[in-house]
Write a protein that holds these residues in place. Structure first.
Motif, PDB file in Angstrom:
ATOM      1  N   ASN A 243       0.791  -1.230   0.000  1.00 46.52           N
ATOM      2  CA  ASN A 243       0.000   0.000   0.000  1.00 46.52           C
ATOM      3  C   ASN A 243       0.824   1.281   0.000  1.00 46.52           C
ATOM      4  OD1 ASN A 243       1.086  -0.036   2.524  1.00 46.52           O
ATOM      5  ND2 ASN A 243      -0.855  -0.184   3.615  1.00 46.52           N
TER       6      ASN A 243
ATOM      7  N   VAL B  53      -3.362  -3.140  -6.442  1.00 51.08           N
ATOM      8  CA  VAL B  53      -4.780  -2.773  -6.421  1.00 51.08           C
ATOM      9  C   VAL B  53      -5.611  -3.979  -6.850  1.00 51.08           C
ATOM     10  CG1 VAL B  53      -4.398  -0.318  -6.842  1.00 51.08           C
ATOM     11  CG2 VAL B  53      -4.732  -1.845  -8.773  1.00 51.08           C
TER      12      VAL B  53
ATOM     13  N   ILE C 175      -9.125  -5.027  -8.873  1.00 50.78           N
ATOM     14  CA  ILE C 175     -10.216  -4.621  -9.766  1.00 50.78           C
ATOM     15  C   ILE C 175     -10.887  -5.899 -10.239  1.00 50.78           C
ATOM     16  CG2 ILE C 175     -10.845  -3.443 -11.913  1.00 50.78           C
ATOM     17  CD1 ILE C 175      -8.283  -1.724 -11.499  1.00 50.78           C
TER      18      ILE C 175
ATOM     19  N   LEU D 130      -3.602   6.201  -8.169  1.00 51.47           N
ATOM     20  CA  LEU D 130      -3.351   4.809  -7.810  1.00 51.47           C
ATOM     21  C   LEU D 130      -3.019   4.668  -6.324  1.00 51.47           C
ATOM     22  CD1 LEU D 130      -1.309   3.649 -10.926  1.00 51.47           C
ATOM     23  CD2 LEU D 130      -3.655   3.027 -10.334  1.00 51.47           C
TER      24      LEU D 130
ATOM     25  N   VAL E  70      -5.880   4.291  -3.821  1.00 45.12           N
ATOM     26  CA  VAL E  70      -6.615   3.022  -3.732  1.00 45.12           C
ATOM     27  C   VAL E  70      -5.688   1.820  -3.575  1.00 45.12           C
ATOM     28  CG1 VAL E  70      -8.639   3.861  -4.983  1.00 45.12           C
ATOM     29  CG2 VAL E  70      -6.735   2.843  -6.251  1.00 45.12           C
ATOM     30  N   THR E  71      -4.430   2.073  -3.306  1.00 47.05           N
ATOM     31  CA  THR E  71      -3.488   0.975  -3.203  1.00 47.05           C
ATOM     32  C   THR E  71      -3.812   0.087  -2.011  1.00 47.05           C
ATOM     33  OG1 THR E  71      -1.151   0.392  -3.173  1.00 47.05           O
ATOM     34  CG2 THR E  71      -1.788   2.269  -1.860  1.00 47.05           C
TER      35      THR E  71
ATOM     36  N   LYS F 148      -6.253  -2.005  -1.833  1.00 47.30           N
ATOM     37  CA  LYS F 148      -7.685  -2.274  -1.654  1.00 47.30           C
ATOM     38  C   LYS F 148      -8.406  -2.374  -2.995  1.00 47.30           C
ATOM     39  CE  LYS F 148      -7.908   2.463  -0.146  1.00 47.30           C
ATOM     40  NZ  LYS F 148      -8.272   3.350   0.913  1.00 47.30           N
ATOM     41  N   ASP F 149      -9.714  -2.564  -2.920  1.00 45.52           N
ATOM     42  CA  ASP F 149     -10.536  -2.711  -4.122  1.00 45.52           C
ATOM     43  C   ASP F 149     -10.717  -1.355  -4.785  1.00 45.52           C
ATOM     44  OD1 ASP F 149     -12.428  -3.260  -6.075  1.00 45.52           O
ATOM     45  OD2 ASP F 149     -13.595  -4.577  -4.786  1.00 45.52           O
ATOM     46  N   ALA F 150     -10.286  -1.255  -6.041  1.00 44.70           N
ATOM     47  CA  ALA F 150     -10.344   0.007  -6.778  1.00 44.70           C
ATOM     48  C   ALA F 150     -11.350  -0.042  -7.926  1.00 44.70           C
ATOM     49  CB  ALA F 150      -8.958   0.343  -7.313  1.00 44.70           C
TER      50      ALA F 150
ATOM     51  N   GLU G  95     -13.559   3.216  -8.450  1.00 48.94           N
ATOM     52  CA  GLU G  95     -12.768   4.325  -8.950  1.00 48.94           C
ATOM     53  C   GLU G  95     -12.329   4.080 -10.397  1.00 48.94           C
ATOM     54  OE1 GLU G  95     -12.463   2.834  -6.072  1.00 48.94           O
ATOM     55  OE2 GLU G  95     -12.399   4.358  -4.502  1.00 48.94           O
TER      56      GLU G  95
END
Length: 134
Positions: free
Chosen positions: A17, A24, A26, A47, A50-51, A53-55, A58
């Motif tokens: 992170n 990430v 997706i 980026l 949302v590093t 975790k679920d992006a 976004e």
């Protein structure tokens, strides 16, 4: 021959992170985008926000092109282990089927007055309306 995909836990992904180690998620797929941070057209801030975790939300909101989606293949490293994720879901209260009926009755006995009040107001308004017409 089936393609073997590495599975990662959400906890494991969350450890990656920062700008030196940026993963990430997706669509339950894990991407190591560390080497792409400097090249990302929206800047590395997008980026890094949302590093780990679920992006998906976004990513979809940004309206990426087909070329951008194809480029993702280069950074794909595995998938989220959904079986582990589902096993980790631990509700604070587990109700057995036999307890569900009892729980419903407890709630119904606590909140019986609400439907009675609504019915009383409806009858009163109806009577006033009929009286006004006469």
């Amino acid at each position: 021959m089936p393609i073997i995909t590495k599975l990662f836990s959400l906890e494991e992904v969350s450890l990656h992170n920062n700008n030196k180690d940026c993963w990430v998620i997706i669509d339950n797929k894990v991407y190591d985008v560390t080497s792409y941070l400097d090249d990302h057209p929206g800047g590395d801030d997008v980026l890094l926000a949302v590093t780990g975790k679920d992006a998906k939300e976004e990513f979809e909101d940004a309206g990426h092109s087909a070329d951008a989606r194809k480029l993702m293949d280069e950074y794909f490293i595995g998938e989220v282990d959904l079986s582990e994720t589902l096993a980790d879901l631990n509700p604070t209260v587990k109700l057995e089927p036999s307890n569900l009926a009892q729980e419903f009755m407890n709630k119904a006995s606590q909140y019986w007055f609400l439907p009675v009040v609504v019915a009383g107001v409806a009858v009163t308004v109806g009577l006033l309306h009929l009286r006004k017409k006469s």
